[in-house]
Design a protein around this motif. Structure first.
Motif, PDB file in Angstrom:
ATOM      1  N   GLY A 279       0.824  -1.207   0.000  1.00  0.00           N
ATOM      2  CA  GLY A 279       0.000   0.000   0.000  1.00  0.00           C
ATOM      3  C   GLY A 279       0.853   1.249   0.000  1.00  0.00           C
ATOM      4  O   GLY A 279       0.499   2.268  -0.603  1.00  0.00           O
TER       5      GLY A 279
ATOM      6  N   PHE B 294      -6.032   2.543   2.491  1.00  0.00           N
ATOM      7  CA  PHE B 294      -4.940   1.573   2.522  1.00  0.00           C
ATOM      8  C   PHE B 294      -4.717   0.930   3.887  1.00  0.00           C
ATOM      9  O   PHE B 294      -3.935  -0.012   4.005  1.00  0.00           O
TER      10      PHE B 294
ATOM     11  N   PHE C 232      -6.049  -4.122   1.429  1.00  0.00           N
ATOM     12  CA  PHE C 232      -4.926  -3.432   0.782  1.00  0.00           C
ATOM     13  C   PHE C 232      -3.622  -3.660   1.537  1.00  0.00           C
ATOM     14  O   PHE C 232      -2.642  -2.946   1.326  1.00  0.00           O
TER      15      PHE C 232
END
Length: 455
Positions: A333, A382, A387
């Motif tokens: 991420g 994120f 993620f």
């Protein structure tokens, strides 16, 4: 004889009973003592010397970001006749804000008030703080010395106003810069630090994620920089004269120092030396590397060549973007965040600034403001496990995303209003800008009576 035997039997029985009672009492006492010890062990906080050592190092690293890191980074970007003025402004701002912090800044940010907007006056002049005072960390039962927490946060308060000056470098009075920094720190930095980082703060209570200062430091400073650039106006000859950086070597050295110091900034914000700190560390490496290469790639495609100025700009962009996110996102991420932040900052620096014709001399808003906004908002995305982030299956990404946006909007409005009023007050009372002849000659000689270089 029978009577004596009877009394002897009763005596033996009594002795046995007494012995049993004594043994039971001793056992009960031991159990009570052990239970009390267990309770005491649960209640007494632990000060780990490893945490303390790391936080001391982190505090010094954040100072290293400012002096000499930021000073050299900005100094290399201005023209040679203004090199010392930037070094002096950065140095003096840091020193002034350190004193302001211990006199009332710490109290205004972390003074123990239950207000969501400011910390109150409970710790003015560090009232009640001693070498035995402790400050909480993020792990229950673990603490660090309060003086250490004060010093660590003090370095944040010192660097943030110094970031702002890059937007109006080469044209502002030295004394005016210092007065503005105190006003802005008092009414913008301290309240926002309380709102975001204090347990009673408004945004803290909302659950906003800002691990190391995306809103508190970078958006806050970026908005102040934009307002300052607009209020003060462009440099004489802006858009006509050559205003290229006088020393990219100095800028590269300064940018590298900032990256090194940023580990104190980001990793130190974990307040402990553990796995969470290691996550913040690797993200600070990875996002910055991705952003630096992304800027070089974009510049190479757009202009045919990748410049050192672009690489340094990408480096700072990545560092800014990962600041709010470094403790909750994963390394993959972090790569994506660095690339996205670079796309946004590059667009603002090369397109928006030119279209709107504001003279943000060293692109403080374009990098700190824009990358700070991108980083703060995308932290909400994120951080999700999908993620690679640390948040679990119960994480409400859209709800968190809105909280992140709310935090960004509050910071933009708060800093914008305070900055405008502070700039106007300084301008009306002592003047912000130097006269035209002084600006043309350069601030090194006119403001400080010395030169950075002698040919």
């Amino acid at each position: 004889m029978k009577m004596q035997s009877k009394f002897a039997g009763l005596g033996a029985l009594s002795a046995a009973l007494l012995a049993s009672l004594t043994a039971w009492a001793q056992e009960a006492t031991v159990e009570a003592t052990e239970a009390a010890a267990e309770v005491a062990a649960e209640v007494v906080p632990v000060m780990d010397k490893g945490d303390v050592s790391w936080m001391m190092i982190s505090t010094v690293l954040v100072l290293f970001m400012t002096l000499p890191g930021l000073a050299l980074f900005y100094g290399g970007l201005v023209r040679s006749k203004n090199m010392l003025s930037i070094l002096m402004q950065t140095t003096a701002i840091a020193c002034v804000m350190m004193l302001v912090w211990v006199i009332y800044g710490y109290s205004f940010a972390f003074g123990g008030s239950t207000s969501p907007w400011w910390g109150g006056t409970g710790k003015l002049f560090l009232s009640g703080v001693t070498a035995d005072s402790m400050a909480a960390t993020f792990s229950e039962g673990y603490v660090i010395p309060e003086y250490l927490f004060i010093a660590f946060q003090m370095t944040f308060a010192a660097i943030t106003p110094a970031l702002v000056i890059g937007a109006f470098a080469e044209r502002v009075k030295f004394k005016s810069v210092l007065v503005f920094s105190v006003l802005w720190g008092t009414f913008s930095y301290f309240p926002i630090a309380h709102m975001v980082w204090d347990a009673s703060g408004y945004l803290y209570g909302k659950g906003a994620i800002d691990f190391a200062g995306g809103t508190v430091v970078h958006i806050n400073a970026g908005i102040a920089a934009l307002v300052g650039a607009i209020v003060i106006g462009p440099r004489i000859g802006y858009g006509k004269d050559n205003m290229a950086p006088h020393s990219m070597v100095m800028t590269m050295i300064g940018a590298s120092m900032l990256w090194v110091g940023w580990f104190g900034f980001n990793v130190g914000s974990n307040l402990e030396a553990n796995g969470g700190a290691a996550l913040a560390m690797i993200n600070t490496f990875i996002c910055t590397a991705a952003a630096t290469l992304a800027w070089c790639a974009i510049e190479g495609m757009a202009r045919g060549k990748a410049s050192m100025l672009g690489a340094a700009s990408g480096m700072i962009t990545g560092l800014v973007a990962v600041t709010p996110a470094c403790g909750t996102i994963g390394p993959m991420g972090a790569i994506l965040l660095g690339v996205l932040a670079t796309l946004a900052s590059y667009f603002f620096v090369t397109v928006v600034k030119l279209k709107l014709k504001y003279d943000d001399s060293l692109d403080v808003f374009g990098i700190h403001g824009v990358a700070g906004i991108v980083g703060a908002v995308l932290t909400g995305v994120f951080s999700a496990a999908a993620f690679g982030g640390v948040k679990g299956d119960d994480y409400a990404m859209m709800a968190q995303l809105w909280i992140q946006i709310e935090g960004v909007l509050i910071t933009i409005v708060w800093s914008g209003v305070v900055s405008f009023i502070a700039f106007k007050l300084v301008d009306m009372t002592m003047g912000l800008r130097v006269d035209n002849d002084t600006e043309r000659q350069g601030l090194d000689l006119t403001s400080h009576g010395e030169q950075a270089y002698h040919s």
